[in-house]
Write an enzyme that holds these catalytic residues in place. Structure first.
Site, PDB file in Angstrom:
ATOM      1  N   ARG A  68       0.823  -1.219   0.000  1.00 16.12           N
ATOM      2  CA  ARG A  68       0.000   0.000   0.000  1.00 16.12           C
ATOM      3  C   ARG A  68       0.854   1.265   0.000  1.00 16.12           C
ATOM      4  O   ARG A  68       0.382   2.347  -0.346  1.00 16.12           O
ATOM      5  CB  ARG A  68      -1.013  -0.036   1.141  1.00 16.12           C
ATOM      6  CG  ARG A  68      -2.267  -0.784   0.721  1.00 16.12           C
ATOM      7  CD  ARG A  68      -3.128  -1.176   1.868  1.00 16.12           C
ATOM      8  NE  ARG A  68      -2.553  -2.297   2.587  1.00 16.12           N
ATOM      9  CZ  ARG A  68      -2.714  -2.516   3.870  1.00 16.12           C
ATOM     10  NH1 ARG A  68      -3.415  -1.687   4.582  1.00 16.12           N
ATOM     11  NH2 ARG A  68      -2.161  -3.566   4.437  1.00 16.12           N
ATOM     12  N   GLU A 105       5.137  -9.257  16.174  1.00 14.46           N
ATOM     13  CA  GLU A 105       4.658  -9.726  17.476  1.00 14.46           C
ATOM     14  C   GLU A 105       5.177 -11.152  17.728  1.00 14.46           C
ATOM     15  O   GLU A 105       5.676 -11.464  18.802  1.00 14.46           O
ATOM     16  CB  GLU A 105       3.127  -9.689  17.453  1.00 14.46           C
ATOM     17  CG  GLU A 105       2.515  -9.736  18.823  1.00 14.46           C
ATOM     18  CD  GLU A 105       0.999  -9.645  18.746  1.00 14.46           C
ATOM     19  OE1 GLU A 105       0.472  -9.376  17.650  1.00 14.46           O
ATOM     20  OE2 GLU A 105       0.376  -9.849  19.790  1.00 14.46           O
TER      21      GLU A 105
HETATM   22  P1  AMP Z   1       3.850  -1.884  11.414  1.00 16.38           P
HETATM   23  O1  AMP Z   1       5.169  -2.413  10.917  1.00 16.38           O
HETATM   24  O2  AMP Z   1       3.338  -2.628  12.601  1.00 16.38           O
HETATM   25  O3  AMP Z   1       3.899  -0.384  11.655  1.00 16.38           O
HETATM   26  O4  AMP Z   1       2.778  -2.173  10.295  1.00 16.38           O
HETATM   27  C1  AMP Z   1       2.718  -1.369   9.223  1.00 16.38           C
HETATM   28  C2  AMP Z   1       2.228  -2.071   7.986  1.00 16.38           C
HETATM   29  O5  AMP Z   1       1.223  -3.055   8.232  1.00 16.38           O
HETATM   30  C3  AMP Z   1       1.640  -1.034   7.087  1.00 16.38           C
HETATM   31  O6  AMP Z   1       2.275  -1.172   5.820  1.00 16.38           O
HETATM   32  C4  AMP Z   1       0.156  -1.325   7.040  1.00 16.38           C
HETATM   33  O7  AMP Z   1      -0.233  -1.417   5.697  1.00 16.38           O
HETATM   34  C5  AMP Z   1      -0.053  -2.641   7.754  1.00 16.38           C
HETATM   35  N1  AMP Z   1      -0.925  -2.532   8.952  1.00 16.38           N
HETATM   36  C6  AMP Z   1      -0.573  -2.774  10.234  1.00 16.38           C
HETATM   37  N2  AMP Z   1      -1.598  -2.651  11.069  1.00 16.38           N
HETATM   38  C7  AMP Z   1      -2.661  -2.304  10.312  1.00 16.38           C
HETATM   39  C8  AMP Z   1      -4.041  -2.024  10.596  1.00 16.38           C
HETATM   40  N3  AMP Z   1      -4.541  -2.067  11.833  1.00 16.38           N
HETATM   41  N4  AMP Z   1      -4.837  -1.677   9.561  1.00 16.38           N
HETATM   42  C9  AMP Z   1      -4.350  -1.630   8.306  1.00 16.38           C
HETATM   43  N5  AMP Z   1      -3.069  -1.899   7.968  1.00 16.38           N
HETATM   44  C10 AMP Z   1      -2.223  -2.234   8.958  1.00 16.38           C
END
Ligand code: AMP
Length: 183
Positions: A68, A105
């Site tokens: 995305r 996680e």
């Molecule tokens: P993080 O590495 O945990 O910050 O996760 C970021 C990536 O995971 C982003 O590229 C988002 O597209 C996806 N992502 C994580 N959590 C969500 C959520 N609650 N809703 C939508 N996309 C998420």
């Protein structure tokens, strides 16, 4: 598009994001941006609000992570007359790559960039749709810096502030269009 004030614009964007409970697994509230992408005014507003703070900062390259980050990253790059560099999951890029591992996680994940995608001193803006735990964005920042890129900032459409992902960026500037303080 009619001119609207910033607060009205933010509220419109919020209305175009759909919460999907328990996706992709129980306990996660997924921020579904597809209604926003399908709305012509919403899409251009989101791109404008992501881009605005960086218009006068001279950005050479916008970097976006699969998948995305590609959608908003290319639009922001075009709006800033900058180039676009994709960061991808392992094994997807055809040329020599650098990779970075980050913690999930449970377990870990990896992201890759072409080793010649950024030249030392290039001014780089990183874009993604959501900042959750911050692991993906932090790993992308490390890849950019590994190649000698200078990070102008990172920007996301949605910051899930209750997950404290911002702290993983170690003070690198982060602009978020919409901030959610609670799930
Ligand atoms: P993080 O590495 O945990 O910050 O996760 C970021 C990536 O995971 C982003 O590229 C988002 O597209 C996806 N992502 C994580 N959590 C969500 C959520 N609650 N809703 C939508 N996309 C998420």
């Amino acid at each position: 598009m009619a001119v609207i004030d910033y607060e009205t614009g933010i509220s419109k964007l919020g209305d175009l994001i759909r919460d999907i409970e328990d996706f992709p697994k129980p306990g996660i509230v997924f921020k579904d941006i597809t209604p926003l992408l399908a709305n012509p005014g919403g899409l251009s507003l989101a791109v404008e609000y992501l881009t605005q703070p960086f218009r006068k900062l001279h950005v050479d390259l916008v970097v976006g992570a699969e998948s995305r980050g590609f959608i908003f990253g290319t639009a922001v790059a075009q709006s800033l007359s900058a180039g676009f560099v994709p960061i991808r999951k392992p094994g997807k890029l055809p040329y020599d790559t650098h990779s970075e591992t980050y913690d999930l996680e449970y377990g870990s994940d990896q992201v890759e960039i072409h080793c010649d995608a950024i030249k030392p001193g290039n001014r780089v803006l990183l874009i993604d749709d959501v900042l959750a735990t911050g692991g993906t964005m932090a790993a992308c920042c490390r890849l950019v810096e590994k190649l000698g890129g200078e990070i102008v900032g990172a920007a996301v459409l949605i910051e899930l502030a209750f997950l404290h992902g911002r702290s993983k960026l170690d003070g690198r500037p982060l602009h978020s269009v919409l901030t959610y303080e609670t799930e």
